[in-house]
Design an enzyme around this catalytic site. Structure first.
Site, short mmCIF file in Angstrom:
data_model
loop_
_atom_site.label_atom_id
_atom_site.label_comp_id
_atom_site.label_asym_id
_atom_site.label_seq_id
_atom_site.Cartn_x
_atom_site.Cartn_y
_atom_site.Cartn_z
N ASP A 43 0.34 -1.29 -0.05
CA ASP A 43 -0.29 -0.35 0.07
C ASP A 43 0.53 1.51 -0.04
O ASP A 43 1.38 2.04 1.03
CB ASP A 43 -1.40 0.11 1.12
CG ASP A 43 -1.63 1.01 1.13
OD1 ASP A 43 -3.10 1.08 0.76
OD2 ASP A 43 -1.05 2.16 1.75
N TYR A 48 2.66 10.15 -1.01
CA TYR A 48 3.99 9.40 0.04
C TYR A 48 5.45 9.41 -0.53
O TYR A 48 6.72 9.48 -0.38
CB TYR A 48 4.06 7.38 1.24
CG TYR A 48 2.80 7.38 0.80
CD1 TYR A 48 1.91 8.23 1.62
CD2 TYR A 48 2.07 5.97 0.93
CE1 TYR A 48 0.73 8.14 2.59
CE2 TYR A 48 1.08 5.53 2.10
CZ TYR A 48 0.74 6.79 2.60
OH TYR A 48 -0.95 5.97 3.10
N LYS A 73 -3.17 5.52 -4.03
CA LYS A 73 -3.92 6.50 -4.02
C LYS A 73 -3.18 7.49 -4.68
O LYS A 73 -2.08 8.21 -4.86
CB LYS A 73 -3.89 6.64 -2.27
CG LYS A 73 -3.59 5.75 -1.36
CD LYS A 73 -4.22 5.91 -0.77
CE LYS A 73 -3.73 4.78 0.91
NZ LYS A 73 -2.24 4.71 1.17
N HIS A 106 -7.83 9.77 -1.59
CA HIS A 106 -6.93 9.54 -0.34
C HIS A 106 -7.90 10.08 0.59
O HIS A 106 -8.02 10.19 1.19
CB HIS A 106 -5.55 10.53 -1.16
CG HIS A 106 -4.47 9.72 0.57
ND1 HIS A 106 -3.66 9.45 -0.04
CD2 HIS A 106 -4.99 9.28 1.14
CE1 HIS A 106 -2.44 9.13 1.14
NE2 HIS A 106 -3.75 8.96 2.18
N1 LIG Z 1 -4.79 6.30 3.62
C1 LIG Z 1 -4.14 7.38 4.33
O1 LIG Z 1 -4.80 8.14 4.59
C2 LIG Z 1 -3.53 6.40 5.25
C3 LIG Z 1 -3.03 7.72 6.62
C4 LIG Z 1 -1.88 6.82 7.43
C5 LIG Z 1 -1.80 5.33 6.84
N2 LIG Z 1 -1.99 4.44 5.99
C6 LIG Z 1 -1.37 3.65 5.57
O2 LIG Z 1 -1.67 2.31 6.86
C7 LIG Z 1 -0.46 1.83 7.21
C8 LIG Z 1 0.31 1.82 8.59
O3 LIG Z 1 -0.48 3.02 8.86
P1 LIG Z 1 0.87 3.99 9.64
O4 LIG Z 1 2.39 3.20 9.57
O5 LIG Z 1 0.58 4.58 9.58
O6 LIG Z 1 0.47 3.12 11.17
P2 LIG Z 1 0.77 1.95 12.06
O7 LIG Z 1 1.08 0.63 11.31
O8 LIG Z 1 -0.25 1.30 12.85
O9 LIG Z 1 2.01 1.56 12.74
C9 LIG Z 1 2.87 1.78 12.84
C10 LIG Z 1 4.28 2.19 13.50
O10 LIG Z 1 4.27 1.20 14.61
C11 LIG Z 1 5.65 0.64 14.37
N3 LIG Z 1 5.69 -1.12 14.78
C12 LIG Z 1 5.50 -1.89 13.67
N4 LIG Z 1 5.11 -2.93 14.00
C13 LIG Z 1 5.47 -3.02 15.00
C14 LIG Z 1 5.68 -4.21 16.44
N5 LIG Z 1 5.56 -5.12 15.37
N6 LIG Z 1 6.29 -3.70 17.00
C15 LIG Z 1 6.13 -2.63 17.97
N7 LIG Z 1 5.89 -1.11 16.96
C16 LIG Z 1 5.76 -1.75 16.06
C17 LIG Z 1 6.45 1.15 13.78
O11 LIG Z 1 7.88 1.13 13.39
P3 LIG Z 1 9.02 0.89 13.01
O12 LIG Z 1 8.65 1.42 12.14
O13 LIG Z 1 10.26 1.54 13.73
O14 LIG Z 1 9.03 -0.60 12.84
C18 LIG Z 1 5.71 2.30 13.36
O15 LIG Z 1 6.28 2.87 14.46
C19 LIG Z 1 0.59 2.87 6.54
O16 LIG Z 1 1.89 2.63 6.45
C20 LIG Z 1 0.09 3.43 5.29
O17 LIG Z 1 0.01 2.45 4.14
C21 LIG Z 1 -2.96 5.26 5.32
#
Ligand SMILES: NC(=O)c1ccc[n+]([C@@H]2O[C@H](COP(=O)([O-])OP(=O)(O)OC[C@H]3O[C@@H](n4cnc5c(N)ncnc54)[C@H](OP(=O)(O)O)[C@@H]3O)[C@@H](O)[C@H]2O)c1
Length: 295
Positions: A43, A48, A73, A106
C-alpha cells in the site's frame, strides 16, 4: 494468508504492508524485505513520495507482478477528471506497471467526483482491478456509493483498538464496501504497544501485543496494512495466522474503544483549511520546480 473477496469478485490478501512515512532512501529495501517476509499486498500513495522505490523493489524482487496486490492513492491536488487521469498514468509509470490492483481517492475533499469518473473509466478499461476511497466517513461514503455510477469497493480509514469504528463498520457492511484499516496499531499512540489488557491477552497465546491487535482486526473482517521498517517486526506482524482470539477476548478488546480518532477528525474545519493550504504550498513548489527546470 487469509483473503477478502470484494463486491466485484476481486480477491485481495487481508494482510499487507504499508509504506507511509517510509523514506525514499529506505523504501526499496523495506518493500524487498516485506516481500521476502511473505507480504503480497503493498500500500503506497502519491503523497508518500515513494512510488518509484516501491516500483523498483517489485521489479528487483523477482516476485511475478500478478502475485502482488498493488495499491496506490490519488492525492487531492490531482483531483478533477483530467488531472486525475494524468496522475494515474504518472503513478503507473513510477510503479513500473501497466495496471493497478486497487486505486483509492485519498481524501474526501476538492473535486473528488471528477476524480472518481477517471477511476471509473480506468476500471472499465481493465487498467485498475478495484477502485475505492479513503478517509470517507459514513456520510461521504453513502453519498458517493449512492450517486456515483460505480460504487467503491473499499474504504480505507483509521481503525485500531482505541478507535474501532463499530458504527461506521455497520454502514459499510450495509453498502457492501470492504473496510481497510490504516494505522492498525494507531501508530502506537496512547501507549498501545504496552496496553495492559492487550499484553495480558498476548501472554495467554504466547503472542505480542502487535500480533494480538492484528489478529483482532482479521477476526473483525478488516483488511490491514501495518508498517514497519524493521524486518523482524515485519515477520512478527505477518505471523498471525496460527492462533485465534476467543469470543471472550474479542469482547474484552471491544471495551478499549475510545470512539475517537488518535489523529484528527476530517469533520474539523481547521483540518480542511490545513489540507487546502498544503495543496496550495505543493502547487507553488511544483510551479517553482517547473520554472527552474524550464519545463
Ligand atoms: N489512507 C490514509 O490516509 C492513511 C493514513 C495513514 C496510514 N495509511 C496506510 O496505513 C499504513 C499503516 O499505518 P501507519 O504506518 O500510519 O501506522 P501503524 O501501522 O499503525 O504503525 C506503525 C508504527 O508501529 C511501529 N511498529 C510496527 N510493527 C511493530 C511491532 N511489531 N512492534 C512494535 N512496534 C511496531 C512502527 O515502527 P517501526 O517502523 O520503527 O518498526 C511504526 O512506528 C501506512 O503505512 C499507510 O500505507 C493510510
Amino acid at each position: 494468508m487469509e483473503y477478502k473477496v470484494l463486491s466485484n469478485g476481486v480477491k485481495m490478501p487481508q494482510l499487507g504492508y504499508g509504506v507511509y512515512q517510509v523514506t525514499k532512501e529506505e523504501c526499496e529495501r523495506c518493500v524487498l524485505d516485506a516481500l521476502k517476509a511473505g507480504y503480497r499486498l503493498i500500500d503506497t500513495a502519491q503523497s508518500y513520495f515513494n512510488e518509484e522505490e516501491v516500483g523498483s523493489a517489485i521489479k528487483k524482487s523477482g516476485v511475478p507482478r500478478e502475485e502482488i496486490f498493488l495499491t496506490t492513492k490519488v492525492w487531492i491536488e490531482n483531483y478533477g477528471y483530467d488531472e486525475c487521469k494524468a496522475s494515474i498514468e504518472e503513478s503507473m509509470r513510477k510503479l513500473q506497471t501497466d495496471y493497478l490492483d486497487l486505486l483509492l481517492l485519498h481524501q474526501p475533499f476538492a473535486d473528488y467526483y471528477g476524480a472518481w469518473r477517471a477511476l471509473e473509466e480506468y476500471y472499465e478499461a481493465g487498467k485498475i482491478r478495484a477502485i475505492g476511497i479513503s478517509n470517507f466517513y459514513p456520510d461521504r461514503m453513502i453519498d458517493i456509493a449512492t450517486f456515483a455510477r460505480i460504487k467503491p469497493m473499499i474504504n480505507q480509514v483509521e481503525i485500531h483498538p482505541y478507535h474501532q469504528q463499530e458504527k461506521s463498520k455497520k454502514w459499510h457492511d450495509k453498502y457492501g464496501i470492504q473496510l481497510e484499516a490504516w494505522a492498525p496499531f494507531g501508530e502506537g499512540r496512547g501507549d498501545m504497544f504496552t496496553d495492559p489488557m492487550l499484553s495480558e491477552i498476548g501472554a495467554k497465546y504466547g503472542k505480542t501485543v502487535a500480533q494480538v491487535i492484528l489478529r483482532w482486526h482479521l477476526q473483525r473482517g478488516i483488511v490491514i496494512i501495518p508498517k514497519s521498517v524493521h524486518y523482524e517486526r515485519m515477520v512478527e506482524n505477518f505471523n498471525v495466522f496460527d492462533f485465534e482470539l476467543s469470543a471472550d477476548d474479542m469482547e474484552k478488546i471491544a471495551t478499549l474503544d475510545k470512539e475517537q480518532s488518535a489523529f484528527f477528525s476530517h469533520y474539523d474545519p481547521n483540518m480542511v483549511e490545513w489540507f487546502g493550504k498544503m495543496v496550495e504550498e505543493r502547487r507553488k513548489q511544483h510551479d517553482c520546480t517547473k520554472e527552474e527546470k524550464n519545463w
